[in-house]
Design a protein around this motif. Structure first.
Motif, PDB file in Angstrom:
ATOM      1  N   LEU A 277       0.835  -1.202   0.000  1.00  0.00           N
ATOM      2  CA  LEU A 277       0.000   0.000   0.000  1.00  0.00           C
ATOM      3  C   LEU A 277       0.873   1.258   0.000  1.00  0.00           C
ATOM      4  O   LEU A 277       0.605   2.216  -0.743  1.00  0.00           O
ATOM      5  N   VAL A 291      -4.385   1.362  -5.548  1.00  0.00           N
ATOM      6  CA  VAL A 291      -4.418   1.631  -4.107  1.00  0.00           C
ATOM      7  C   VAL A 291      -5.724   1.110  -3.522  1.00  0.00           C
ATOM      8  O   VAL A 291      -5.736   0.503  -2.435  1.00  0.00           O
ATOM      9  N   THR A 294      -5.480  -2.646  -3.086  1.00  0.00           N
ATOM     10  CA  THR A 294      -4.705  -3.058  -1.913  1.00  0.00           C
ATOM     11  C   THR A 294      -5.461  -2.771  -0.622  1.00  0.00           C
ATOM     12  O   THR A 294      -5.428  -3.574   0.319  1.00  0.00           O
TER      13      THR A 294
END
Length: 550
Positions: A277, A291, A294
């Motif tokens: 991340l 993002v 994750t």
């Protein structure tokens, strides 16, 4: 006498040569003078004693000169011999150095040969292993959609449609047909049900796609001793070539994290996902779809550990990113809503649960159509939420909607002669309650509808468990037998194709038992097992990881 070294001998010899040369020159001078005097004496006096004496002296000097020249010759020979010996010694040292170098090269070549032989042996073993796995791969894939435990939301089904019906797809994480299941009561997913993590917004290298597929295969077989070193070696190579802060490294961290999660190594998996991340936020931006992927995977991991309060904000942030980037009507948004609904359900936030599921259902129906498998799965999940609240009628209605839609797809419009399986089951219960004998053949072909939507099998089980809670054991048996028969049909089809199954599930084994024995067992356990059956229905809700779009 002290022994002299070779260098001292050569030095002394050169000194002697110089002395002899000087003495030789001096004797030549004396001899020349003596001979000149002798010539004068001879001319003045013949036979004189002085003449005889001078002749003797000249002879002595001549012999001395000859001896000096002999000594000079020997000294020069010694000097030449010393030079030759030095040359030989230098050659000897050179040859020794060459021998040592050749010995070192020979040892290195032996090591290289041994390493090459080991690599060749390992490669041959890998080839044999892959050939063996290839023989079973088609069978495993053919049985996957019939697995009674497969109550999750598969990304593959709607991702392909979304490619053609909505905006161009993003490059997300890792491809896999299975989504991980997080049970509401905190029960972890069985090993081998590994899902994929997302990795969007940059081109995924082909080698990582291939590596992920191979890791998925090993993990699905529980061969983590192969999958983990494979991931670690790939991660090490990527960090050497691209550096730690690279999107490909984040991709590899996600793969390894999911392998660890399948092994219940949640702490290691969480560390890897947090690292991934950080890398993605740094390299791709905080509002990038990768993002969000994750964040979603990290929320799934926390959900598996029962840390629902920590998972919920992560899931909400992933939802916000996807709504902003993909739009509020994208299937990935619906999937995120499903995850968020489950996390809220585990915290008893049922008002939010219903809101999220209904919105996800609306997106699926609008974008993918009412017949998309995700519609049935979301209804099944919402029904499970209703069961947790004791809203059995609402749950039963949703289950019947799923089965009715499956019936219409397979057999056409419903009428008096074409009834869905749940209606046939209830009629059987009514006939049996009147001591009648129901006709088993009238629902015998309904199992074919399960093949078109594997979630139907889960719905059959869930509605059957609800019937048992209501005391409708005969109706429940109709649904359960239909689900088991669908499983058996898939098994028999694989056997007819000459494929060897790796395992038999407990559901299939139960299907092989005599009918009376199964019936007796189900009746005896109906009361004490009704609560567990309803809880297992709730367990069918899925937390979904993200899959890679090819």
């Amino acid at each position: 006498m002290t022994a002299m070294t070779q260098d001292e001998i050569i030095t002394n010899t050169k000194t002697v040569i110089q002395g002899l040369e000087a003495l030789k020159n001096e004797n030549h001078t004396i001899l020349a003078g003596l001979m000149a005097s002798l010539d004068v004496v001879r001319e003045t006096s013949k036979g004189d004693a002085n003449t005889k004496l001078m002749e003797d002296k000249a002879g002595i000097i001549q012999k001395s000169i000859e001896s000096i020249e002999l000594g000079l010759g020997e000294a020069q020979v010694m000097t030449a011999l010393a030079g030759h010996l030095q040359t030989i010694e230098a050659e000897k040292q050179k040859l020794r150095a060459q021998v040592r170098r050749l010995c070192q090269e020979n040892a290195w070549l032996r090591d290289e040969l041994a390493n090459t032989q080991q690599k060749l042996q390992a490669s041959e073993q890998m080839v044999a292993q892959l050939e063996e796995e290839k023989k079973h791969l088609e069978f495993m894939n053919s049985l996957k959609k019939y697995d009674g435990q497969d109550s999750t939301v598969s990304e593959e089904s709607f991702s392909e449609k979304s490619k053609s019906e909505t905006e161009p797809p993003l490059d997300l994480g890792f491809p896999d047909d299975d989504d991980d299941v997080v049970h509401p009561e905190g029960i972890p997913t069985p090993p081998g049900q590994m899902a994929a993590a997302a990795n969007a917004g940059y081109e995924i290298p082909a080698r990582l796609r291939t590596l992920h597929n191979l890791v998925i295969q090993y993990a699905s077989q529980g061969r983590y001793e192969v999958a983990v070193p494979l991931c670690k070696q790939a991660l090490e190579d990527l960090e050497k070539t691209s550096g730690h802060d690279h999107p490909d490294v984040a991709t590899m961290l996600n793969i390894l994290a999911l392998v660890y999660r399948d092994q219940y190594k949640y702490r290691e998996a969480a560390n890897l996902l947090n690292d991934a991340l950080t890398i993605r936020e740094k390299t791709l931006g905080e509002n990038h779809p990768a993002v969000a992927a994750t964040l979603n995977n990290l929320a799934v991991l926390y959900g598996k550990r029962g840390r629902y309060k920590e998972a919920e904000p992560l899931c909400k942030r992933a939802l916000e990113i996807r709504e902003r980037v993909l739009g509020k009507s994208h299937p990935d948004v619906a999937k995120q809503l499903n995850n968020l609904a489950l996390l809220c359900q585990n915290q008893g936030k049922y008002d939010e649960v219903e809101k999220y599921y209904l919105r996800a259902l609306e997106i699926y129906e609008k974008v993918l159509g009412a017949d998309d498998p995700n519609v049935a799965k979301t209804k099944n999940n919402l029904a499970s939420a209703y069961l947790k609240q004791g809203k059995y009628k609402e749950a039963e209605l949703l289950y019947k909607q799923v089965l009715t839609r499956a019936h219409e797809r397979e057999f056409g419009s419903i009428d008096a002669q074409n009834k869905p399986i749940w209606q046939l089951a209830e009629e059987r219960e009514e006939i049996k309650s009147k001591n009648g004998v129901p006709n088993n053949a009238e629902y015998g072909g309904w199992h074919k509808a399960v093949d078109k939507c594997p979630t139907v099998a889960t719905t059959l089980k869930n509605l059957g468990a609800l019937y048992r809670r209501q005391g409708k054991n005969d109706a429940a048996e109709v649904l359960e037998e239909t689900a088991l028969r669908a499983r058996k049909e898939a098994f028999d089809a694989a056997v007819r194709q000459g494929k060897s199954p790796h395992y038999l599930t407990t559901d299939f084994i139960a299907a092989q038992q005599p009918r009376d024995k199964r019936r007796s067992f189900s009746k005896d356990s109906s009361r004490r097992g009704s609560r567990e059956s309803l809880e297992s229905m709730g367990d069918s809700i899925a937390l979904n990881d993200d899959t890679l779009r090819h």
